[in-house]
Design an enzyme around this catalytic site. Structure first.
Site, PDB file in Angstrom:
ATOM      1  N   ASP A  82       8.305  18.317 -39.034  1.00 43.09           N
ATOM      2  CA  ASP A  82       9.800  19.341 -38.765  1.00 43.09           C
ATOM      3  C   ASP A  82       9.745  19.668 -39.659  1.00 43.09           C
ATOM      4  OD1 ASP A  82      10.682  17.154 -40.531  1.00 43.09           O
ATOM      5  OD2 ASP A  82      11.196  15.933 -38.785  1.00 43.09           O
ATOM      6  N   HIS A 415      -0.070  15.903 -37.137  1.00 34.01           N
ATOM      7  CA  HIS A 415       1.254  16.371 -36.009  1.00 34.01           C
ATOM      8  C   HIS A 415       2.043  16.600 -37.382  1.00 34.01           C
ATOM      9  CE1 HIS A 415       5.006  15.451 -33.609  1.00 34.01           C
ATOM     10  NE2 HIS A 415       4.787  15.718 -34.990  1.00 34.01           N
ATOM     11  N   ASP A 467      -6.746  10.516 -34.015  1.00 27.88           N
ATOM     12  CA  ASP A 467      -6.289  11.313 -34.394  1.00 27.88           C
ATOM     13  C   ASP A 467      -5.937  12.911 -33.120  1.00 27.88           C
ATOM     14  OD1 ASP A 467      -6.031  14.048 -36.251  1.00 27.88           O
ATOM     15  OD2 ASP A 467      -7.960  14.964 -36.684  1.00 27.88           O
ATOM     16  N   GLU A 476       1.531  11.920 -38.907  1.00 24.54           N
ATOM     17  CA  GLU A 476       2.597  13.503 -39.277  1.00 24.54           C
ATOM     18  C   GLU A 476       2.249  12.326 -41.147  1.00 24.54           C
ATOM     19  OE1 GLU A 476       6.821  15.020 -38.846  1.00 24.54           O
ATOM     20  OE2 GLU A 476       6.465  12.235 -37.936  1.00 24.54           O
TER      21      GLU A 476
END
Length: 614
Positions: A82, A415, A467, A476
């Site tokens: 993020d 991710h 995955d 992530e």
């Protein structure tokens, strides 16, 4: 590894063959893994990127962070997949990088990675200095996790709020301020022999932040409530001890040692026996650092209390190595330490780094660890740390590397917003919040950008791994998970038989050629001693120490500097381009002696090759 339609049909066969081979070949190229790990920190950079940026799919981002609040908070690191800059895990990551530079300095220098590691640290510490404009003020977070997670977009296209949150006496955060103090104190040690002025500046901020954390006590998420959902602190007592311990190591000021002794009971230092070391729980790290004082014979009047810290350090060690009378850290069937369901590999990585450090301390003192189920030699700790690193790099039931970009089989659906969307250089249109989810997040293909070096969350308790981009618990990567790998890989690379690496993958290319004792008689110590910006270009002053590590005098040393674009002082140029000799006044470099030269350029450090010598 980018998959195309032509390769998808043969992928299962290749994976099967590689998995079969991986059962018999398990020598890993730790130097290559280290090089990739350091690239991850460049991929996570926020702000104005430097001229020597190696991750080219990233661009400038978040250039107005803090401006709405009247403070410059441009820079620092995005936390994971993020774009929030969470202070607590970022500071822990900088502490881990700095610890690697301190305890594994020789290994990083041999690998020619000290410069990149110091740059990774400085990207964080420069931000912390900005975030600490007053002694009792610390800006602890930029961005809101809830709104950020509603969008899937590149950092360069960000549309989510960049709200900044601060700590002050009315809104304390001893855990966050304490960890930031520890990071700055550790970083001051890392920079001490390379840039003493910067080292001293870091120490000033570290002392002020420790005072702030200790005087105004409280949980940081009570002051920065938006952090509570993502990085809730279990307590701040460990961070107070952690900061004081690092400040003692950085200053040798007895005040800080007395602090950890006087508060050993009230802050839990000698009371907590733990089985994890992480961004949230520093007790094992504190206990091992304080044990070093004892092993060095410097305990003095504090010996009895330091022995209590050592007992808890040994508890952690015995629990990891399954020698603790049943009170052990859980392990997967494949041999991985298992602490948490979410992003478990961060705990395995941190524990392994800590065990490698403790192994060194014990070896130098000829010490051992006495466990309920047997005695452990220093080598036992290092062997176990190596087993965890090898699991991470591919020696596991899935024959999969959990460091992105390393080995033949790794996560390709990481991710991570930036990695999953085509870069600005190729897709120059803005990718909106909803479009990012619809077009890129849900896309079944592999990520268009490989986020080299990121340690993903990893497998579950049964060594199972899926995955999938939506499986963020496992796919992530995070700063705090990846940071301990820098020290761990540099240490493992130094072990006998590991200098070149022989992991079974196509054309292994270590970042630095293996330095065998007979190869070259000199070693090079790189550092960046100054930086400044002219217009849009950032320039760096690079300092290089040439040391004769042989037992014979060296004459007619000729060096070639690859990627040199700027001016150089301290060597004599030859008629060949970018080729230099020792200065005229220094015809012979005696055994153990050194010679220094500097150069200035607007990019990364030049690569030095020995062309000849007598």
């Amino acid at each position: 590894m980018k998959l195309t339609s032509s390769t998808c049909c043969i992928l299962p066969l290749l994976v099967g063959l590689l998995a079969l081979e991986a059962t018999t070949v398990h020598a890993f190229d730790y130097g290559d893994a280290l090089d990739k790990t350091l690239l991850f920190f460049e991929a996570q950079r926020s702000g104005k990127l430097p001229g020597n940026q190696r991750v080219k799919w990233r661009g400038d981002s978040a250039l107005r962070d803090g401006y709405a609040q009247g403070v410059n908070l441009v820079g620092g690191y995005y936390d994971a997949g993020d774009h929030v800059k969470f202070g607590l895990p970022m500071a822990f990551s900088v502490t881990m990088l700095s610890w690697a530079c301190i305890d594994f300095k020789a290994d990083l220098v041999t690998l020619n990675q000290m410069g990149h590691t110091l740059e990774a640290i400085k990207w964080g510490t420069d931000y912390f200095i900005k975030a600490h404009p007053q002694p009792y003020v610390l800006w602890g977070q930029v961005g809101d996790g809830a709104s950020d997670h509603y969008c899937w977009e590149r950092a360069e296209d960000m549309t989510t709020p960049r709200t900044a949150y601060k700590l002050d006496p009315e809104h304390p955060g001893s855990d966050l301020a304490g960890e930031t103090a520890a990071a700055l104190a550790a970083a001051s040690l890392a920079f001490k022999s390379y840039d003493s002025a910067y080292s001293n500046l870091l120490l000033v901020h570290a002392k002020q932040l420790f005072s702030f954390a200790n005087r105004f006590r409280g949980f940081y998420e009570d002051s920065i409530e938006s952090a509570k959902q993502f990085y809730t602190s279990s307590g701040y007592s460990d961070e107070l001890l952690w900061a004081a311990t690092w400040l003692y190591r950085a200053t040798n000021d007895e005040y800080y040692l007395k602090y950890v002794v006087d508060n050993c009971v009230s802050l839990g230092g000698t009371g907590w026996a733990v089985k994890e070391f992480s961004w949230d729980n520093k007790y094992a790290g504190i206990q091992i650092l304080l044990t070093k004082i004892l092993l060095d014979g410097a305990g003095g009047a504090y010996t009895s209390t330091l022995q209590q810290y050592q007992a808890k350090a040994d508890y952690f060690t015995c629990a990891c190595l399954q020698k603790n009378d049943g009170y052990n850290v859980a392990m997967t069937p494949g041999g991985l330490l298992y602490v948490r369901e979410w992003n478990n590999l961060q705990y395995s990585a941190s524990a392994s780094f800590l065990l490698a450090v403790y192994s060194d301390y014990l070896a130098k003192a000829k010490g051992v660890v006495k466990c309920p189920d047997g005695q452990l030699q220093p080598q036992d700790l290092l062997n176990f740390a190596k087993s965890q690193a090898d699991y991470i790099l591919g020696k596991n039931p899935k024959s999969m590397s959990y460091v992105v970009g390393y080995g033949p089989n790794y996560s390709v659906h990481v991710h991570h917003r930036g990695a999953s969307i085509a870069p600005v250089s190729l897709l120059q249109s803005v990718v909106g919040c909803v479009e990012g989810f619809e077009t890129w997040y849900k896309r079944p293909d592999a990520n268009p950008n490989v986020i080299f070096g990121g340690l993903v969350g990893g497998p579950n308790a049964k060594d199972e791994f899926i995955d999938d981009r939506s499986n963020y618990e496992q796919t992530e990567p995070t700063l705090s998970g990846t940071a301990p790998l820098v020290g761990l890989f540099s240490k493992l690379h130094s072990l006998p038989g590991n200098s070149a690496g022989s992991y079974n993958h196509e054309s292994p290319k270590p970042s630095i050629p293996a330095q065998k004792p007979q190869a070259v008689p000199v070693e090079f110590l790189h550092s960046v001693t100054n930086t400044w910006t002219v217009g849009k270009e950032t320039y760096y002053r690079h300092k290089v120490i040439i040391k004769n590590v042989s037992e014979k005098p060296i004459k007619e040393l000729k060096l070639y500097l690859e990627n040199l674009t700027g001016s150089l002082w301290g060597l004599t140029p030859t008629q060949e381009k970018n080729t230099y000799e020792l200065p005229q006044w220094l015809q012979v470099l005696e055994p153990g002696s050194e010679c220094t030269f500097v150069y200035i350029q607007g990019g990364g450090q030049a690569k030095i090759l020995v062309q000849g010598y007598h």
